[in-house]
Write an enzyme that holds these catalytic residues in place. Structure first.
Site: not given
Length: 824
Positions: A39, A57
């Protein structure tokens, strides 16, 4: 990737561009993309390219929403693949137009979403260079901190309890981060952003040294005669890792709790310590693994090729089998009867700190007794290893999942896994073309070197190595792991697959599970599963052309109720037809013959020459005299009557018999495969002038490879005083050439251009390389294992692939509850 987002230039949007209409899309990223700094990479790239949106996520992987012009979005996808973090693996980028949502300001990393699990758990990874530098820097707040990690390294599978991989779902939930660690964890520009095990000496796990009674050990009882050179510079002796190092230098045995389990360690240059460890552990012959501070230490003892160096330094950091270089020697007690040594580098900060002053290696073997599972719990460690270790270096970060060290070897120019565990499991394996719609399947594996395999969403998740199920404690761990993986992956099992052997514990467990939950059950024959495993390992399509599969191993239940182990098949995932095999020979005493190789030798003599004829032709051989001292009359009657003497075409038992003829492990083996391993070690460096001949004859349904001519040539050589290493080399060459000739004949006759090699016997480097190179020299394509072991550790993958193929493309007459001949 080591660049920090905050240090890279970003392209800010102007007010006018921020207000203009911009296309948007969502991007679903599938693969190993959680807990690896993915990320922050998305955040950095989106910010640089002036894109708005978010990343999060969820159970399927990572979901990205992007607002911006098409060129910038295309550039984002290209760079995401190119700049993927080192531990990540992108299997798919699925792009979908997005409409009906307001365009956000900036780009944000948002909290995880709880959805159905379709992503993988990342394996544990060796300490990265950046973290290693921090623990070595006296000015750093993590100096000598044994639990230092970041998104590029550290524990994963060993601490995770559930998906998504967030701190709350790991054993690090017990440690509340201090303000400094919390700031790192929350900063997308930091390499510790959402590093779930993130901690420091202020807030994280701690390590201590104790004795078997739980009393702290503050310093060695006496100074060692010689100790690691710079220990005096470490200041306080209260440092438990420094004290543990000094104990090892005194010749003591240490129990060390690592990432996935406990090790037993001692000085690898101290013969007395090695002998004492063997006595306490009751591990009389099996080799010990070694850990060295760096490659320079390893190179003092072994040749290390560039490929082997890369393997040692990889994030998986496996044990790598290496050849001694003839330089500095190590005690023979480390690997009796073997030509290779298993080395690994320190893969955790704790191991690294322990070895930093050692210019010689340490033994680093599993913390258990005999064949029990490796210890993971502090109290259990002290209880079970109290009589084995002199001191215990423990910590308070729970190991949730036991993960042994992986083992690998470079063979035929490529890394081959012999044990798939830490650093590799449970990374999902993408199933080949045609399997994307496979139903959820649970494959139970075999009896030895057991693993599980779960199929869903076009992927196969193969568990870490679990061990041999005849041990009660290992079986309990196996059953626990079944429940763990099904829960971890939210696996809605529809079909259970088991080996066809009626007595395997894995089969009994699978049958009981299927009956209890009303699930379909499929039996898959052992050696067909081996062939299917190597096909899946190499991405062979579901509807690919037929191959010739050669499965050479120790034993597996055959269609006819005999024990197979030297088999050739033609076909693919759905059906594999047996077309050739080794000459079946009796196994007098059944399992006892596996443990006592002289029994296999006697059976081979009876089958190939005849016992009376053998005595007349070779009356003066030492092996003749030794066999006469055995109860061969009883064995002869057992073989003749078929009493406790099942027939076997096992290649592994042929190796045992040849080893016994050379007086290698003739009376008994102390670990699985010992006789064959020592037989191969004997011929290292020997270039045979020829190989022993094998005969090929046609049977009613298959070709039969008969070793009878080989035996006469071998005994003739013994009678002429030929040295054992040359005899071993001639056997290896002859068998390899016979397998090549048989494979080429079968394939050519059917227009097949691809051969697939599997089974534990192909872990023999000498045999494997001669077979694979010989087949390629005849212009055949060779498929061999890389991602999963050729031994029974890969069996579950093959079971799962065959079951998935049956469900996707059913055979006209197949049933899901039987191991039908030819296809099972």
């Amino acid at each position: 990737m080591t660049d920090h987002p905050a240090r890279l230039p970003s392209r800010a949007l102007s007010a006018s561009s921020a207000e203009s209409p911009v296309a948007a899309e969502s991007i679903r990223v599938r693969g190993l993309v959680q807990g690896v700094g993915f990320r922050p990479t998305v955040w950095r790239l989106a910010t640089e390219l002036g894109l708005q949106g978010s990343v999060r996520n969820d159970g399927e992987g990572v979901l990205v929403t992007l607002w911006g012009d098409a060129d910038a979005r295309n550039a984002f996808c290209e760079r995401l693949r190119r700049d993927c973090p080192p531990l990540a693996r992108i299997d798919a980028l699925e792009r979908t137009p997005l409409s009906g949502q307001d365009r956000p300001r900036g780009f944000a990393i948002v909290d995880s979403a709880a959805t159905s699990v379709q992503t993988g758990v990342v394996p544990d990874a060796a300490v990265c260079d950046a973290c290693a530098a921090e623990i070595a820097d006296p000015a750093n707040r993590r100096f000598r901190y044994a639990f230092t990690n970041c998104t590029h390294c550290g524990p994963r599978l060993s601490i995770v309890r559930a998906i998504p991989y967030d701190r709350a779902n790991t054993s690090m939930a017990a440690f509340r981060q201090c303000p400094a660690c919390a700031a790192e964890y929350a900063d997308p520009a930091d390499r510790r952003f959402h590093a779930q095990p993130n901690a420091c000496p202020v807030c994280g796990p701690r390590v201590w040294l104790q004795d078997a009674d739980g009393q702290p050990v503050d310093q060695p009882a006496s100074e060692p005669a010689s100790q690691p050179a710079s220990q005096a510079a470490i200041g306080a002796l209260a440092d438990p890792i420094a004290v543990a190092s000094r104990l090892l230098a005194q010749g003591r045995i240490l129990a060390l709790k690592g990432i996935g389990g406990v090790h037993l360690a001692c000085d690898a240059t101290n013969p007395a310590a090695i002998a004492e460890l063997r006595r306490r552990k009751r591990r009389w012959a099996k080799p010990f693994a070694l850990m060295a501070r760096d490659l320079d230490v390893i190179r003092r003892y072994c040749t290390v090729t560039p490929a082997e160096a890369d393997l040692l330094r990889s994030p998986a950091a496996p044990i790598v089998l290496l050849a001694p270089n003839g330089g500095e020697g190590l005690p023979s007690g480390l690997a009796p009867g073997q030509h290779s040594l298993g080395f690994m580098l320190p893969y955790s900060p704790l191991h690294r700190l322990l070895l930093q002053d050692w210019s010689v290696p340490l033994v680093m073997t599993s913390g258990n007794s005999s064949d029990e599972p490796q210890c993971i719990n502090n109290d259990d460690t002290v209880r079970r290893l109290g009589d084995l270790a002199d001191a215990f270096l423990l910590h308070d970060r729970d190991i949730v999942n036991r993960v042994d060290d992986s083992v690998a070897r470079i063979m035929d120019g490529a890394p081959r896994l012999l044990r798939r565990a830490r650093g590799h499991a449970p990374a999902p394996l993408r199933l080949p073309e045609g399997f994307v719609d496979a139903s959820p399947i649970l494959a139970m594996g075999g009896e030895l070197k057991s693993t599980l395999c779960l199929v869903q969403h076009g992927q196969a998740v193969l568990s870490q190595h679990l061990g041999d199920l005849h041990e009660t404690t290992t079986l309990l761990e196996y059953e626990r792991t079944i429940a763990l993986y099904r829960a971890l992956l939210q696996h809605r099992t529809q079909l259970v697959v088991v080996d066809a052997h009626p007595g395997y514990h894995s089969g009994r467990t699978g049958r009981a599970l299927a009956a209890a939950e009303g699930l379909a059950l499929l039996e898959v024959q052992h050696h067909r599963a081996h062939v299917a495993a190597v096909l899946a390992d190499n991405g062979w399509p579901l509807d690919g052309p037929p191959v010739l599969g050669i499965a050479l191993d120790g034993s597996g239940y055959g269609d006819d109720g005999s024990i197979w182990g030297g088999e050739c098949f033609i076909g693919g995932y759905r059906q594999l037809t047996r077309v050739a095999h080794l000459q079946p020979v009796a196994l007098p005493g059944g399992t006892q013959a596996i443990l006592e190789p002289w029994r296999n030798l006697f059976a081979q003599i009876v089958a190939g020459i005849g016992w009376e004829a053998f005595q007349r032709q070779y009356p003066d051989l030492a092996i003749t005299a030794r066999l006469r001292q055995r109860p061969v009359a009883v064995l002869s009657r057992m073989i003749a009557a078929g009493v406790n003497s099942p027939m076997t075409s096992s290649c592994g038992r042929l190796f045992d018999a040849v080893a016994a003829a050379l007086d290698i492990c003739a009376d008994g083996i102390r670990y699985e495969g010992q006789a064959a391993i020592e037989l191969e070690s004997l011929c290292q460096g020997i270039a045979p002038d020829h190989g022993y001949a094998f005969a090929l004859r046609a049977d009613t349904a298959a070709l039969v490879l008969d070793p009878s001519p080989m035996w006469r040539q071998l005994f003739d050589d013994l009678a002429e005083g030929v040295e054992a290493p040359l005899i071993s080399a001639r056997f290896h060459a002859g068998l390899a050439d016979a397998v090549v000739g048989l494979g080429a004949r079968l394939a050519s006759a059917r227009g097949i251009d691809t051969l697939a090699l599997s089974g534990g016997v192909f872990q023999n480097r000498t045999l494997f390389e001669r077979v694979s190179q010989g087949l390629r020299a005849r212009q055949f394509k060779v498929l061999a294992h890389r991602q999963v072991p050729s031994n029974d550790g890969g069996l579950a993958l093959g079971q799962a692939a065959m079951a998935a193929a049956r469900l996707l493309r059913p055979l006209r007459s197949s049933a899901l509850v039987a191991a039908g001949s030819g296809g099972g």
